[in-house]
Design an enzyme around this catalytic site. Structure first.
Site, PDB file in Angstrom:
ATOM      1  N   ALA A   1       1.031  -1.399  -0.110  1.00 17.91           N
ATOM      2  CA  ALA A   1       0.222   0.033  -0.186  1.00 17.91           C
ATOM      3  C   ALA A   1       0.976   1.290   0.074  1.00 17.91           C
ATOM      4  CB  ALA A   1      -0.885  -0.051   0.954  1.00 17.91           C
TER       5      ALA A   1
ATOM      6  N   ASN B   1      -6.084   3.649  10.794  1.00 20.60           N
ATOM      7  CA  ASN B   1      -4.944   1.934  11.626  1.00 20.60           C
ATOM      8  C   ASN B   1      -5.026   2.268  12.774  1.00 20.60           C
ATOM      9  OD1 ASN B   1      -3.399   4.652  10.052  1.00 20.60           O
ATOM     10  ND2 ASN B   1      -1.704   3.928  10.812  1.00 20.60           N
TER      11      ASN B   1
ATOM     12  N   GLN C   1      -6.296  -1.243   5.544  1.00 26.68           N
ATOM     13  CA  GLN C   1      -7.757  -1.429   6.855  1.00 26.68           C
ATOM     14  C   GLN C   1      -8.796  -1.962   6.497  1.00 26.68           C
ATOM     15  OE1 GLN C   1      -6.148  -1.959   9.871  1.00 26.68           O
ATOM     16  NE2 GLN C   1      -4.180  -0.977   9.380  1.00 26.68           N
TER      17      GLN C   1
ATOM     18  N   HIS D   1      -0.239  -7.869   2.847  1.00 26.14           N
ATOM     19  CA  HIS D   1      -0.508  -8.308   4.577  1.00 26.14           C
ATOM     20  C   HIS D   1      -1.430  -7.548   5.710  1.00 26.14           C
ATOM     21  CE1 HIS D   1       1.891  -4.734   6.156  1.00 26.14           C
ATOM     22  NE2 HIS D   1       2.520  -5.038   5.436  1.00 26.14           N
TER      23      HIS D   1
ATOM     24  N   THR E   1       9.662  -7.200 -12.189  1.00 19.86           N
ATOM     25  CA  THR E   1       9.083  -8.917 -12.697  1.00 19.86           C
ATOM     26  C   THR E   1       8.175  -9.197 -11.283  1.00 19.86           C
ATOM     27  OG1 THR E   1      11.011  -9.804 -14.183  1.00 19.86           O
ATOM     28  CG2 THR E   1       9.630 -11.321 -12.084  1.00 19.86           C
TER      29      THR E   1
ATOM     30  N   CYS F   1       4.592   1.979  12.374  1.00 19.97           N
ATOM     31  CA  CYS F   1       6.141   2.616  11.759  1.00 19.97           C
ATOM     32  C   CYS F   1       6.988   3.906  12.004  1.00 19.97           C
ATOM     33  CB  CYS F   1       5.740   3.322  10.243  1.00 19.97           C
ATOM     34  SG  CYS F   1       3.918   3.087   9.563  1.00 19.97           S
TER      35      CYS F   1
HETATM   36  C1  LIG Z   1       0.073  -0.767   6.519  1.00 23.81           C
HETATM   37  C2  LIG Z   1      -0.565   0.603   6.089  1.00 23.81           C
HETATM   38  C3  LIG Z   1      -0.580   1.060   4.782  1.00 23.81           C
HETATM   39  C4  LIG Z   1       1.159   0.800   4.485  1.00 23.81           C
HETATM   40  O1  LIG Z   1       1.245  -0.613   3.779  1.00 23.81           O
HETATM   41  P1  LIG Z   1       2.347  -1.828   3.140  1.00 23.81           P
HETATM   42  O2  LIG Z   1       2.104  -3.044   2.350  1.00 23.81           O
HETATM   43  O3  LIG Z   1       2.624  -2.315   4.566  1.00 23.81           O
HETATM   44  O4  LIG Z   1       3.031  -0.584   2.344  1.00 23.81           O
HETATM   45  C5  LIG Z   1      -0.230   2.003   4.207  1.00 23.81           C
HETATM   46  N1  LIG Z   1      -1.748   1.838   4.948  1.00 23.81           N
HETATM   47  C6  LIG Z   1      -2.050   2.303   5.795  1.00 23.81           C
HETATM   48  C7  LIG Z   1      -3.472   2.594   5.997  1.00 23.81           C
HETATM   49  C8  LIG Z   1      -1.882   0.911   6.696  1.00 23.81           C
HETATM   50  O5  LIG Z   1      -2.520   0.294   7.500  1.00 23.81           O
END
Ligand SMILES: *Cc1c(COP(=O)(O)O)cnc(C)c1O
Length: 396
Positions: free
Chosen positions: A77, A160, A188, A210, A248, A335
């Site tokens: 994301a 989040n 989320q 994930h 790729t 983060c």
């Molecule tokens: C986890 C998250 C992201 C980042 O996603 P990644 O796939 O880890 O880069 C961005 N936005 C929100 C709201 C998230 O919870």
């Protein structure tokens, strides 16, 4: 005191979710048997990999009621948000646009906030609007800030940290009325609430593998085809993903992401009901042991797995986590959890610094059991009592 379990209890599903065993099973053959590059369509193995990737792309699209041709696979994301925001701005700039304003909100994920802020250096005008005490986007502020010179509005579907669900259909309508593009970070939200790109009028929507019980390192950006939304790619290369994302494709990750989305579409609502039960059970047990425990951002509609909890008695969340090492929770977003600053999201909804520092984020998920929440509540209650006696205040 609570007996210490022999493995940690995981209640941090906003940071990441465990990989569903069915996802792992779907991925295995694409690590072990067929390792071909899905772009190698001159040979049988490459064609099989391509077919698997395209089937997975269909499952990702289905989860948000989109067409498979509208799904651009990315590394997650973070990349999808960067591609949506910077890609839209750079393409518009190349066409000599007058639309220079890019609007977002104070509680967005860092990768959205920083992408929007970075555009100032490219001649755009970042505007970061406030949210209310529930964490909901201030729609009056949006109406006041948006005009015919606005290029894009970006609002996350579900926060989040506090789990609040935004009224995307209302925000999308405001954006479209001004002729602006509408982007939503749905990392989320996917698999937790229904998402339909037509209903919310999204032009761009970001997903992460994930966060939906899929693998890390994979995600997607939905890019509307009708009317067509044009983006400039972030990097140059072989032109995969319709020229928007060279590199790729990681076939095993794509297959796993697709399987995760397929399962989420079928089981997401069932999960939400069961997860709500675990949340209530956890909160009842913890509240009974910690008088004065408060739920942050009350009143707004939230995803069922989320609890943002402020502990009483002048105890910091960090002290509680140190005293409960077998409970995996967090003080804020993953983060920024290494930072000493309290969460900017909690500050933006109006919490003072001490309450923000006393807040733990709980994320309950598909595989959280009643035993998990009972154990976690008991261990956190003990930790709070221990930490509050350490502050010189009696636990009770
Ligand atoms: C986890 C998250 C992201 C980042 O996603 P990644 O796939 O880890 O880069 C961005 N936005 C929100 C709201 C998230 O919870």
């Amino acid at each position: 005191m609570t007996a210490t379990p022999n493995r940690p209890v995981y209640l941090d599903c906003h940071a990441t979710t465990p990989v569903d065993p069915r996802v792992l099973a779907a991925m295995r053959p694409w690590w072990e048997d067929n390792f071909a590059n899905p772009a190698s369509i001159e040979h049988a193995m490459g064609r099989a990999a391509e077919e698997a990737v395209e089937e997975a792309r269909g499952y990702v699209a289905d989860l948000i009621c989109a067409d498979a041709r509208e799904i651009i696979l990315t590394s997650g994301a973070t990349e999808a948000n960067n591609l949506a925001i910077k890609g839209a701005a750079r393409f518009a700039a190349s066409q000599g646009t007058d639309r220079r304003r890019v609007i977002t909100f104070a509680t967005e994920h860092k990768c959205v906030l920083e992408s929007v802020r970075d555009l100032a250096a490219e001649g755009f005008e970042p505007v970061i609007l406030p949210v209310d005490g529930k964490g909901l986007a201030d729609l009056d502020a949006l109406r006041a800030a948006i005009d015919h010179r606005t290029l894009l509005v970006s609002v996350m579907a579900v926060n989040n940290e506090i789990g609040v669900i935004q009224d995307l259909a209302a925000i999308g309508a405001i954006a479209k009325e001004a002729g602006a593009l509408f982007h939503t970070d749905a990392a989320q939200a996917a698999g937790r609430i229904p998402l339909d790109v037509e209903e919310i009028r999204a032009d761009l929507l970001s997903l992460s593998g994930h966060k939906v019980y899929g693998p890390k390192g994979i995600g997607a950006l939905y890019v509307r085809r009708r009317p067509r939304v044009r983006l400039a790619p972030l990097f140059s290369g072989g032109g995969q993903e319709r020229g928007l994302r060279s590199g790729t494709l990681a076939a095993p990750l794509v297959v796993g992401f697709g399987e995760a989305c397929r399962i989420a579409a079928i089981e997401g609502l069932l999960d939400a009901g069961r997860i709500a039960g675990q949340r209530d059970r956890f909160l009842a047990a913890l509240s009974a042991a910690v008088p004065g425990l408060a739920v942050n951002a009350p009143g707004g509609e939230k995803v069922t797995g989320n609890l943002s909890l402020a502990f009483p008695g002048g105890v910091t969340a960090q002290a509680i986590m140190e005293a409960a090492p077998m409970v995996c929770v967090s003080t804020g977003s993953a983060c920024s959890s290494a930072e000493v600053e309290p969460s900017y999201v909690l500050r933006a909804i109006g919490l003072d610094e001490s309450r923000a520092r006393a807040t733990l984020r709980i994320g309950i998920g598909r595989f959280t059991s009643p035993a998990d929440v009972d154990l976690a509540a008991a261990m956190l209650a003990d930790a709070w009592a221990k930490a509050s006696s350490g502050t010189g205040r009696a636990a009770e």
